[in-house]
Write a protein that holds these residues in place. Structure first.
Motif, PDB file in Angstrom:
ATOM      1  N   ALA A 157      67.559  33.970  33.427  1.00  0.00           N
ATOM      2  CA  ALA A 157      66.975  34.104  32.091  1.00  0.00           C
ATOM      3  C   ALA A 157      65.875  33.067  31.935  1.00  0.00           C
ATOM      4  O   ALA A 157      66.061  31.892  32.262  1.00  0.00           O
ATOM      5  N   GLY A 158      64.725  33.511  31.415  1.00  0.00           N
ATOM      6  CA  GLY A 158      63.612  32.592  31.222  1.00  0.00           C
ATOM      7  C   GLY A 158      63.632  31.925  29.862  1.00  0.00           C
ATOM      8  O   GLY A 158      62.897  30.966  29.607  1.00  0.00           O
ATOM      9  N   SER A 159      64.487  32.420  28.970  1.00  0.00           N
ATOM     10  CA  SER A 159      64.548  31.859  27.618  1.00  0.00           C
ATOM     11  C   SER A 159      65.931  32.155  27.046  1.00  0.00           C
ATOM     12  O   SER A 159      66.681  32.982  27.585  1.00  0.00           O
TER      13      SER A 159
ATOM     14  N   ILE B 247      70.878  30.205  33.245  1.00  0.00           N
ATOM     15  CA  ILE B 247      70.046  29.638  32.183  1.00  0.00           C
ATOM     16  C   ILE B 247      69.580  28.226  32.544  1.00  0.00           C
ATOM     17  O   ILE B 247      69.019  27.510  31.713  1.00  0.00           O
ATOM     18  N   GLY B 248      69.819  27.846  33.804  1.00  0.00           N
ATOM     19  CA  GLY B 248      69.530  26.474  34.237  1.00  0.00           C
ATOM     20  C   GLY B 248      68.078  26.060  34.101  1.00  0.00           C
ATOM     21  O   GLY B 248      67.776  24.874  34.029  1.00  0.00           O
ATOM     22  N   LYS B 249      67.175  27.023  34.065  1.00  0.00           N
ATOM     23  CA  LYS B 249      65.756  26.656  33.977  1.00  0.00           C
ATOM     24  C   LYS B 249      65.161  26.931  32.589  1.00  0.00           C
ATOM     25  O   LYS B 249      63.941  26.930  32.428  1.00  0.00           O
ATOM     26  N   VAL B 250      66.035  27.125  31.604  1.00  0.00           N
ATOM     27  CA  VAL B 250      65.540  27.288  30.215  1.00  0.00           C
ATOM     28  C   VAL B 250      65.288  25.878  29.666  1.00  0.00           C
ATOM     29  O   VAL B 250      66.130  25.284  29.009  1.00  0.00           O
TER      30      VAL B 250
ATOM     31  N   SER C 157      66.706  21.680  26.557  1.00  0.00           N
ATOM     32  CA  SER C 157      67.040  20.344  27.042  1.00  0.00           C
ATOM     33  C   SER C 157      66.283  19.313  26.198  1.00  0.00           C
ATOM     34  O   SER C 157      65.086  19.143  26.353  1.00  0.00           O
ATOM     35  N   TYR C 158      66.991  18.699  25.251  1.00  0.00           N
ATOM     36  CA  TYR C 158      66.338  17.722  24.370  1.00  0.00           C
ATOM     37  C   TYR C 158      67.382  16.903  23.618  1.00  0.00           C
ATOM     38  O   TYR C 158      68.537  17.319  23.475  1.00  0.00           O
ATOM     39  N   VAL C 159      66.958  15.740  23.150  1.00  0.00           N
ATOM     40  CA  VAL C 159      67.730  14.962  22.180  1.00  0.00           C
ATOM     41  C   VAL C 159      66.774  14.635  21.053  1.00  0.00           C
ATOM     42  O   VAL C 159      65.777  13.937  21.272  1.00  0.00           O
ATOM     43  N   ASN C 160      67.020  15.178  19.867  1.00  0.00           N
ATOM     44  CA  ASN C 160      66.106  14.973  18.742  1.00  0.00           C
ATOM     45  C   ASN C 160      66.785  14.203  17.617  1.00  0.00           C
ATOM     46  O   ASN C 160      67.962  14.441  17.304  1.00  0.00           O
ATOM     47  N   ASP C 161      66.011  13.317  17.006  1.00  0.00           N
ATOM     48  CA  ASP C 161      66.485  12.620  15.814  1.00  0.00           C
ATOM     49  C   ASP C 161      66.216  13.531  14.619  1.00  0.00           C
ATOM     50  O   ASP C 161      65.076  13.825  14.296  1.00  0.00           O
ATOM     51  N   ALA C 162      67.295  14.022  13.988  1.00  0.00           N
ATOM     52  CA  ALA C 162      67.127  14.951  12.874  1.00  0.00           C
ATOM     53  C   ALA C 162      67.547  14.288  11.566  1.00  0.00           C
ATOM     54  O   ALA C 162      68.174  14.902  10.707  1.00  0.00           O
TER      55      ALA C 162
ATOM     56  N   GLY D  82      70.151  19.513  22.769  1.00  0.00           N
ATOM     57  CA  GLY D  82      70.073  20.838  23.384  1.00  0.00           C
ATOM     58  C   GLY D  82      71.205  21.047  24.364  1.00  0.00           C
ATOM     59  O   GLY D  82      71.578  20.131  25.109  1.00  0.00           O
ATOM     60  N   ALA D  83      71.768  22.260  24.370  1.00  0.00           N
ATOM     61  CA  ALA D  83      72.962  22.515  25.184  1.00  0.00           C
ATOM     62  C   ALA D  83      72.705  22.312  26.672  1.00  0.00           C
ATOM     63  O   ALA D  83      73.616  21.987  27.426  1.00  0.00           O
ATOM     64  N   LEU D  84      71.440  22.473  27.100  1.00  0.00           N
ATOM     65  CA  LEU D  84      71.157  22.352  28.533  1.00  0.00           C
ATOM     66  C   LEU D  84      70.686  20.948  28.917  1.00  0.00           C
ATOM     67  O   LEU D  84      70.126  20.753  29.995  1.00  0.00           O
TER      68      LEU D  84
END
Lengths: 153, 274
Positions: free
Chosen positions: B11-13, B54-57, B61-66, B73-75
């Protein structure tokens, strides 16, 4: 299915079954038998290679997952006849006995010092927790890695 | 050990992954880092007909200050959480739990979402999710929904995730005044915990998650209640085996696990300054 992986700087393309593990791809499709299969269950680290520059256990990655990626194996570490400094350090510190864990141990050690260039002894010991030496030759392995670390003195 | 044959789809997204899940339903499994799923497939404990990689979505992949919480992000791979400055400064319990996962090679591949969605009671990350009262953001065919960690882990390797859903994000409220400890007892460096404890001490809302103390990731509710009513470390930790049903296996009997839960909880509470 077709997978294309850059292995040790050379582009490789092979037709493999989807369930082909990266370690078998490297050994059988690419003929690079330096990477060993040990426990085959992501515990022992004998199959450690670099995937996009980081140490991973190639028994727990499908070749298909690495399609389009860069892989370095133990064969890709030396520069011609000149050993990589970590290989040379293993040689000089007598950091191998039977040699079975050595390719994975060297690949893990190179990745560890990429991330922790000034690793001290505790960091090296913990950083190699994913690699088992059944000869229990850990003392000289740690010595070899520390000889390449800025924090080893 | 070679897994049973399967069809591989990349999956690309996230949208493409959901559409593939819609097509294949319970014949398919999502493949993230693969460090829980591939071993199960090698042991033939799982034989999905289709793997959706989904390894390349990369946009998951992120950590955001909300603001009042961090959104992860789950990946996001364990290694990226280990060295993330926001996690280190705002959520050190998660960094500590993550450092205990497997070994460096495993942490280079494994993802937080994969560890959570696997729902393994012996895994370190779910206990931290319980202690931190994380919220799982789940995407499915009819949009997104949020589920609290307590409702997410439903049984042994079972979660609230439906066949056509995927874990997309993990949200964790900031707890700036909390202290923490992650305790893990095992016999060899990289082993699973025989028992572990993720401990967050916070005035009035402490959280304690236990590793390998029940058939699913479990909260030490009795310890939390004791802490929130002012008990000291020893009195609170004495409750660590109340209301949970630990398994017996080659590593430990039920009695030994109960003993370890009390000891590790007390050590953790003391390390957290209780």
């Amino acid at each position: 299915m077709q997978v294309s992986i850059n292995v040790n700087g050379s582009s490789q393309a092979h037709d493999v079954e989807a369930r082909t593990l990266l370690v078998h791809y490297l050994r059988e499709s690419c003929g690079l038998t330096g990477t060993n299969v040990g426990c085959d269950s992501s515990s022992c680290g004998a199959c450690t290679i670099h995937l996009n520059g980081e140490a991973v256990k190639s028994c727990t990655v499908f070749a298909a997952q690495a399609d389009g990626d860069e892989v370095t194996t133990i064969e890709g570490l030396a520069d011609g006849d000149t050993l990589h400094p970590m290989q040379q350090a293993f040689h000089e510190c007598h950091a191998l006995q039977c040699g079975y864990c050595t390719p994975g141990m060297v690949m893990a050690a190179v990745s560890l010092l990429d991330e922790e260039p000034n690793a001290d002894e505790a960091t090296v010991r913990e950083g190699l927790e994913g690699n088992l030496c059944r000869c229990t030759g850990y003392h000289n392995i740690v010595k070899a890695v520390l000889s390449q670390s800025g924090g080893g003195q | 050990m070679i897994p049973a044959a399967f069809d591989y789809k990349r999956a690309g997204s996230a949208e493409e992954a959901l559409s593939l899940l819609g097509e294949y339903g319970d014949d398919a499994k999502l493949l993230a880092g693969g460090h829980s799923l591939i071993p199960l497939m090698k042991y033939r404990l799982a034989s999905p007909a289709v793997l959706i990689d989904i390894g390349k979505v990369s946009d998951l992949s992120y950590v955001n200050d909300a603001g009042d919480h961090l959104a992860i992000g789950a990946l996001t791979r364990h290694r990226d959480i280990e060295i993330n400055e926001l996690i280190g400064s705002q959520m050190p319990l998660l960094a500590a739990a993550t450092r205990n996962v497997g070994d460096p090679q495993v942490r280079h591949r494994g993802t937080i979402g994969g560890a959570v969605a696997h729902g393994d009671p012996a895994s370190d990350i779910p206990a931290a999710m319980l202690a931190l009262r994380a919220t799982m953001v789940i995407a499915g065919p009819s949009g997104e929904r949020e589920v609290a960690a307590d409702d997410f882990f439903s049984g042994f390797l079972e979660t609230d995730l439906g066949d056509t859903e995927m874990l997309k994000e993990i949200r964790i409220a900031k707890v700036p005044d909390a202290t923490y400890s992650f305790q893990k007892f095992n016999r060899r460096a990289q082993d699973w915990a025989i028992v572990g404890a993720a401990i967050l001490v916070n005035n009035g809302s402490s959280g304690v998650g236990l590793v390998n103390m029940d058939s699913k990731p479990i909260r030490a509710a009795a310890v939390e209640a004791a802490l929130n009513s002012g008990a000291n470390a020893a009195d609170a930790a004495a409750q660590a085996a109340e209301g949970v049903e630990p398994p017996a296996d080659l590593n430990a009997t039920v009695d030994y696990r109960q003993h370890l839960a009390r000891v590790l909880t007390r050590r953790g509470l003391e390390e957290a300054g209780r």
